[in-house]
Design a protein around this motif. Sequence first.
Motif, PDB file in Angstrom:
ATOM      1  N   PHE A 112      28.054  31.345  35.651  1.00  0.00           N
ATOM      2  CA  PHE A 112      27.792  30.297  34.659  1.00  0.00           C
ATOM      3  C   PHE A 112      28.783  30.392  33.493  1.00  0.00           C
ATOM      4  O   PHE A 112      29.344  29.380  33.047  1.00  0.00           O
ATOM      5  CB  PHE A 112      26.359  30.421  34.147  1.00  0.00           C
ATOM      6  CG  PHE A 112      26.060  29.546  32.960  1.00  0.00           C
ATOM      7  CD1 PHE A 112      25.867  28.174  33.107  1.00  0.00           C
ATOM      8  CD2 PHE A 112      25.998  30.093  31.681  1.00  0.00           C
ATOM      9  CE1 PHE A 112      25.610  27.373  31.994  1.00  0.00           C
ATOM     10  CE2 PHE A 112      25.743  29.298  30.578  1.00  0.00           C
ATOM     11  CZ  PHE A 112      25.551  27.936  30.739  1.00  0.00           C
ATOM     12  N   LEU A 113      29.025  31.619  32.987  1.00  0.00           N
ATOM     13  CA  LEU A 113      29.930  31.801  31.859  1.00  0.00           C
ATOM     14  C   LEU A 113      31.369  31.457  32.224  1.00  0.00           C
ATOM     15  O   LEU A 113      32.148  31.006  31.373  1.00  0.00           O
ATOM     16  CB  LEU A 113      29.853  33.245  31.356  1.00  0.00           C
ATOM     17  CG  LEU A 113      28.516  33.665  30.727  1.00  0.00           C
ATOM     18  CD1 LEU A 113      28.538  35.146  30.366  1.00  0.00           C
ATOM     19  CD2 LEU A 113      28.214  32.833  29.484  1.00  0.00           C
ATOM     20  N   THR A 114      31.742  31.681  33.475  1.00  0.00           N
ATOM     21  CA  THR A 114      33.094  31.311  33.934  1.00  0.00           C
ATOM     22  C   THR A 114      33.288  29.797  33.859  1.00  0.00           C
ATOM     23  O   THR A 114      34.322  29.299  33.383  1.00  0.00           O
ATOM     24  CB  THR A 114      33.309  31.809  35.369  1.00  0.00           C
ATOM     25  OG1 THR A 114      33.247  33.237  35.383  1.00  0.00           O
ATOM     26  CG2 THR A 114      34.657  31.360  35.908  1.00  0.00           C
ATOM     27  N   VAL A 115      32.303  29.073  34.348  1.00  0.00           N
ATOM     28  CA  VAL A 115      32.367  27.602  34.270  1.00  0.00           C
ATOM     29  C   VAL A 115      32.424  27.163  32.810  1.00  0.00           C
ATOM     30  O   VAL A 115      33.230  26.309  32.424  1.00  0.00           O
ATOM     31  CB  VAL A 115      31.147  26.979  34.978  1.00  0.00           C
ATOM     32  CG1 VAL A 115      31.118  25.447  34.749  1.00  0.00           C
ATOM     33  CG2 VAL A 115      31.193  27.272  36.462  1.00  0.00           C
ATOM     34  N   LEU A 116      31.572  27.779  31.972  1.00  0.00           N
ATOM     35  CA  LEU A 116      31.521  27.419  30.557  1.00  0.00           C
ATOM     36  C   LEU A 116      32.860  27.711  29.877  1.00  0.00           C
ATOM     37  O   LEU A 116      33.332  26.927  29.044  1.00  0.00           O
ATOM     38  CB  LEU A 116      30.402  28.212  29.877  1.00  0.00           C
ATOM     39  CG  LEU A 116      30.214  27.977  28.380  1.00  0.00           C
ATOM     40  CD1 LEU A 116      29.862  26.510  28.100  1.00  0.00           C
ATOM     41  CD2 LEU A 116      29.131  28.898  27.824  1.00  0.00           C
ATOM     42  N   SER A 117      33.496  28.826  30.239  1.00  0.00           N
ATOM     43  CA  SER A 117      34.757  29.197  29.606  1.00  0.00           C
ATOM     44  C   SER A 117      35.859  28.202  29.944  1.00  0.00           C
ATOM     45  O   SER A 117      36.615  27.770  29.063  1.00  0.00           O
ATOM     46  CB  SER A 117      35.156  30.607  30.074  1.00  0.00           C
ATOM     47  OG  SER A 117      36.433  30.951  29.588  1.00  0.00           O
ATOM     48  N   VAL A 118      35.969  27.838  31.233  1.00  0.00           N
ATOM     49  CA  VAL A 118      37.022  26.903  31.646  1.00  0.00           C
ATOM     50  C   VAL A 118      36.808  25.529  31.007  1.00  0.00           C
ATOM     51  O   VAL A 118      37.748  24.911  30.469  1.00  0.00           O
ATOM     52  CB  VAL A 118      37.067  26.790  33.182  1.00  0.00           C
ATOM     53  CG1 VAL A 118      38.047  25.696  33.619  1.00  0.00           C
ATOM     54  CG2 VAL A 118      37.461  28.129  33.801  1.00  0.00           C
ATOM     55  N   LEU A 119      35.562  25.035  31.043  1.00  0.00           N
ATOM     56  CA  LEU A 119      35.275  23.748  30.420  1.00  0.00           C
ATOM     57  C   LEU A 119      35.573  23.779  28.927  1.00  0.00           C
ATOM     58  O   LEU A 119      36.164  22.837  28.385  1.00  0.00           O
ATOM     59  CB  LEU A 119      33.804  23.386  30.653  1.00  0.00           C
ATOM     60  CG  LEU A 119      33.435  22.866  32.045  1.00  0.00           C
ATOM     61  CD1 LEU A 119      31.929  22.684  32.178  1.00  0.00           C
ATOM     62  CD2 LEU A 119      34.152  21.532  32.331  1.00  0.00           C
ATOM     63  N   SER A 120      35.175  24.847  28.265  1.00  0.00           N
ATOM     64  CA  SER A 120      35.402  24.959  26.816  1.00  0.00           C
ATOM     65  C   SER A 120      36.886  24.984  26.506  1.00  0.00           C
ATOM     66  O   SER A 120      37.336  24.379  25.509  1.00  0.00           O
ATOM     67  CB  SER A 120      34.751  26.237  26.279  1.00  0.00           C
ATOM     68  OG  SER A 120      33.356  26.227  26.488  1.00  0.00           O
ATOM     69  N   ALA A 121      37.685  25.657  27.343  1.00  0.00           N
ATOM     70  CA  ALA A 121      39.131  25.722  27.123  1.00  0.00           C
ATOM     71  C   ALA A 121      39.755  24.330  27.216  1.00  0.00           C
ATOM     72  O   ALA A 121      40.608  23.960  26.394  1.00  0.00           O
ATOM     73  CB  ALA A 121      39.765  26.658  28.146  1.00  0.00           C
ATOM     74  N   TYR A 122      39.327  23.549  28.223  1.00  0.00           N
ATOM     75  CA  TYR A 122      39.866  22.183  28.367  1.00  0.00           C
ATOM     76  C   TYR A 122      39.417  21.299  27.221  1.00  0.00           C
ATOM     77  O   TYR A 122      40.213  20.513  26.681  1.00  0.00           O
ATOM     78  CB  TYR A 122      39.400  21.590  29.706  1.00  0.00           C
ATOM     79  CG  TYR A 122      40.366  21.842  30.832  1.00  0.00           C
ATOM     80  CD1 TYR A 122      41.292  20.874  31.213  1.00  0.00           C
ATOM     81  CD2 TYR A 122      40.356  23.046  31.515  1.00  0.00           C
ATOM     82  CE1 TYR A 122      42.177  21.114  32.254  1.00  0.00           C
ATOM     83  CE2 TYR A 122      41.238  23.305  32.555  1.00  0.00           C
ATOM     84  CZ  TYR A 122      42.158  22.316  32.914  1.00  0.00           C
ATOM     85  OH  TYR A 122      43.039  22.561  33.939  1.00  0.00           O
TER      86      TYR A 122
END
Length: 630
Positions: free
Chosen positions: A18-28
């Motif tokens: 979940f945190l991996t998805v959140l990190s990538v989305l937040s970066a974009y």
Amino acid sequence: MKVIFNIRNRHLFVADLFLTVLSVLSAYILRLELVEVFSNYYISLLWMLGLSLLIKPSVYYFLGLYRRMWIYASMRELRLIVIAVSGASAIISPLMLILFSNRFFVAFPRSVLIIDWMISIVLIGGSRYSLRMLAEMKNRNGNAKNNRKTKNALIIGAGDAGALVAKELQKNPFINMKPIGFLDDNPDKFHQQIHSIPVIGRLKDLSKVINLNRVDEVIIAIPSAPGHAIRTVADVCRKKRIPYRTMPGMYELLDGKVSVTRLREVEISDLLRREPAQIDDEIVGDIIKDKVVLVTGAGGSIGTELCRQIARWRPSQMVLLGHGENSVFETYLELKESYPNLSIYAAIADIRDLERMKQEISRTKPNVIFHAAAHKHVPLMENNVEDCILNNVLGTQNVVRCCQMYDVERMVLISTDKAIRPVSVMGGSKRLAEMIVLDAAQRSGKPYSVVRFGNVLGSRGSVVPLFKRQIAQGGPVTVTHPKMKRYFMTIPEAVHLVLQAAGMGKGGETFVLNMGDQIKIVDLAEDLIRLSGFEPGKDIEIVFTGIREGEKLSEDLWNEGREFKQTSHPEIYSEEGQDELKGQKLDDIVAKLVELAYQGKSEEIIRYLNTIIPQAEIKSLRFEDISKIN
């Protein structure tokens, strides 16, 4: 009772997805507008999400992020998180750049790689450290429900050791102790905080700090603290009726078996502790590492400590030679537990038996021999003159002969201050043992040497165990004379310097350890009485039994008329010169003494020793009660 907060690693794995998805989305989203992300960059977003979900958890697993107890997370774990996240990013970044260069997707903002790396560190690290925070909160809540009153602890020493003790007290509420402040003599630390605990003064402020604060216990957290500093704390705490404890001294921490946070009661050795002497690792390593090292008297107090410290230098084999099977076996078991990969051989042999010594030396082929086997109890040897000569003189001659016969590279004799101007049979026998070793060094040209020092605290038959038994029985404590003084050193300190001196030996030296100032035996007795919770003269009486004829009020460490030189080590001196007794003359003397010993002629032995040993004043004494002599 300690409250355990636990979360299974499979739950962490799901959380990481979940945190991996959140990190990538937040970066974009941080890099681009939200609408723009899904209109122009959604292809690269999907690729990065897919690669991240595949690679990041795999790297985290490979680097051990799912094999940790995160409730005990420290700086080491934080470094691991940074390495794991950076490793995953280092794999993902070139893959994304390769895909972009081959036009698999039209647009890719490369800065999201850096943003994603930073966010991942925050999210992955934050999730782990939140577990520790939750665990500590639960532990505090559990401790608050405990009926026991939490004690306030004042820590002496705001260095690394003090910080470790404070941290241990904070994270383990079951200890039921709360650190309220530090005392440290370093002015740069005043008004600073360590783990949110303030440094509130100097050591000299101890009495005032105890008066102004509700201090329930004092903890001395300075492994290198000299004895006078510990004595100061002990005196103040005793007057204030405050319990006090200390951590192990520096020499106790050398082998890594004792934890810096393992607190214990203050002992007499702490009050006499000196600042740790530096040791030249290269010199000691050259004579021990990858060598076969044999210790005679391996079951004795000095022999056992020699074995402990020698084992740290990784010899190819340790040979434990002794006459007492039980004590040798205990030393063997201790070393095996501490150093399971060390090759250890236990030889039960008597140094008086030349043939047995030949068998063991030829079998083990030692490169270095430390000769610590000796009869050392002064009054007991007055009643056993013959055995003293056979063990200390003939035994040493046998060891030296084996060294020469089997080409032993180096040999060190452990000697005593009682060998100087001897007034006892034991002292006279050790002086002859010194002569035998120094003569062998001159004959062979090999680095055979003598290391001489005074009394060691806690050794078998020494005055400290005797005083402890007398105190346990309610007294009185017996001291021969109010002005009687002796040199004292802890066993680990002495052995530490013996190894240094052994490495410095070129052949024929008598090394003398710096024993510091001589200590009054009556002061030692008073310290032991106070450490036992009593007051001298009030709860436990001290009785003076009278000095025996010929006994010295103080000891010497070197011979009169000899040149006394400082070596390259500040705690080790060298006595230059050699006695006239050497060569065939010395061999004849030893042969005559051995013959007299086998004939049981103790009186003649004493007269002969006084004739041959310079400045000897050995008296013919026998004691009905040897326990009252010190």
